[in-house]
Design an enzyme around this catalytic site. Structure first.
Site, PDB file in Angstrom:
ATOM      1  N   HIS A  16      45.695  38.988  28.845  1.00 48.02           N
ATOM      2  CA  HIS A  16      45.070  37.978  28.062  1.00 48.02           C
ATOM      3  C   HIS A  16      43.962  38.349  27.321  1.00 48.02           C
ATOM      4  O   HIS A  16      42.899  39.014  27.941  1.00 48.02           O
ATOM      5  CB  HIS A  16      44.926  36.592  28.600  1.00 48.02           C
ATOM      6  CG  HIS A  16      44.016  36.748  29.821  1.00 48.02           C
ATOM      7  ND1 HIS A  16      42.737  36.497  29.508  1.00 48.02           N
ATOM      8  CD2 HIS A  16      43.988  37.088  31.162  1.00 48.02           C
ATOM      9  CE1 HIS A  16      42.087  36.594  30.657  1.00 48.02           C
ATOM     10  NE2 HIS A  16      42.641  37.094  31.646  1.00 48.02           N
TER      11      HIS A  16
ATOM     12  N   GLY B  26      52.730  60.008  18.105  1.00 50.41           N
ATOM     13  CA  GLY B  26      51.845  59.637  19.218  1.00 50.41           C
ATOM     14  C   GLY B  26      50.296  59.990  18.994  1.00 50.41           C
ATOM     15  O   GLY B  26      49.450  59.325  19.166  1.00 50.41           O
TER      16      GLY B  26
ATOM     17  N   HIS C   3      46.620  54.092  21.194  1.00 49.43           N
ATOM     18  CA  HIS C   3      47.500  54.148  22.030  1.00 49.43           C
ATOM     19  C   HIS C   3      47.266  53.746  23.543  1.00 49.43           C
ATOM     20  O   HIS C   3      46.703  54.391  24.087  1.00 49.43           O
ATOM     21  CB  HIS C   3      48.051  55.828  21.620  1.00 49.43           C
ATOM     22  CG  HIS C   3      49.314  56.247  22.378  1.00 49.43           C
ATOM     23  ND1 HIS C   3      49.819  57.442  22.399  1.00 49.43           N
ATOM     24  CD2 HIS C   3      49.945  55.539  23.384  1.00 49.43           C
ATOM     25  CE1 HIS C   3      50.854  57.427  23.128  1.00 49.43           C
ATOM     26  NE2 HIS C   3      50.887  56.193  23.805  1.00 49.43           N
TER      27      HIS C   3
END
Ligand SMILES: CC(=O)SCCNC(=O)CCNC(=O)[C@H](O)C(C)(C)COP(=O)(O)OP(=O)(O)OC[C@H]1O[C@@H](n2cnc3c(N)ncnc32)[C@H](O)[C@@H]1OP(=O)(O)O
Length: 211
Positions: free
Chosen positions: A138, A71, A147
């Site tokens: 979009h 992570g 992340h």
């Protein structure tokens, strides 16, 4: 019969989530799985049924494909470099219950978790994590090694630099630009562009430190 091997790098919590997807796809994608971590205490222990190879260097010699399942953005970037220098090829993983528009792009080595949504023309860079339930709407552009944590939402046309962390449940308003290395705290609401290398928290998001 398997024709290739996929090395998962990392033996922590995020690796569990990645392994879950990698196992689902192992047969249809025709690869066998291997798992490696640099924590020597994990050598030979099992994660999701697979024995961990330690250190990672021991697993690189065999070549094949890799996915870094860590992570932390800096560590993920560094280990992607290490695997690529060893001549391995990065492999992206998308959970079958993520929603990915036809025109969305997922960069090499990136991970898209269950429940994530990538809207039309979303562009995810190399080795990013789009975590559970995150929405990348979009025309968003996500820089390499970033992340987007669980349930965070990027509205349309948001641009992220490299190695950005958007914390769990944070919201970023349409068209906002976030610089390299920024950290946005869990639950923050980002109204305006953010300067690279800083940590922001709260609603509206305010800078609490330079990283
Ligand atoms: C599957 C998974 O688990 S993916 C993991 C995803 N990870 C996350 O979502 C974690 C995101 N991280 C955070 O929100 C962290 O709190 C950070 C990175 C923003 C700040 O962490 P640190 O740098 O250690 O800062 P620290 O805890 O010292 O806090 C600094 C100040 O900001 C405040 N603060 C920290 N986080 C937040 C937050 N999310 N929202 C509001 N205020 C916050 C603290 O109360 C403190 O305020 P004070 O100076 O008035 O006391």
């Amino acid at each position: 019969m398997h024709t290739d091997s996929l090395l998962i790098v990392g033996g922590g919590g995020h690796a569990k989530v990645v392994m879950d997807v990698a196992k689902l796809q192992a047969d249809s994608h025709r690869y066998s799985l291997r798992l490696a971590d640099d924590n020597l205490a994990l050598a030979g222990t099992r994660l999701m049924g697979l024995a961990i190879i330690a250190p990672i260097a021991l697993a690189l010699a065999k070549g094949g494909r890799f996915h870094v399942a860590i992570g932390n953005n800096q560590a993920r970037a560094q280990l992607n470099g290490l695997c690529q220098e060893a001549g391995m090829e990065s492999h992206s993983l998308v959970h079958p219950r993520a929603i990915v528009a036809n025109s969305a792009k997922v960069g090499g080595g990136s991970f898209v978790a269950a429940g994530a949504i990538l809207a039309p023309d979303a562009d995810i860079g190399l080795a990013c994590i789009i975590n559970h339930g995150a929405v990348v709407d979009h025309d968003c552009r996500i820089g390499a090694f970033s992340h987007i944590a669980p349930n965070a939402t990027l509205a349309g046309g948001v641009t992220l630099g490299e190695r950005v962390l958007i914390g769990a449940g944070a919201n970023v308003l349409p068209g906002v630009k976030i610089g390299d290395g920024c950290i946005v705290g869990a639950g923050a609401v980002v109204l305006n562009d953010l300067i690279a290398g800083r940590t922001y928290v709260g609603t509206p998001a305010r800078c609490v430190r330079e990283n």
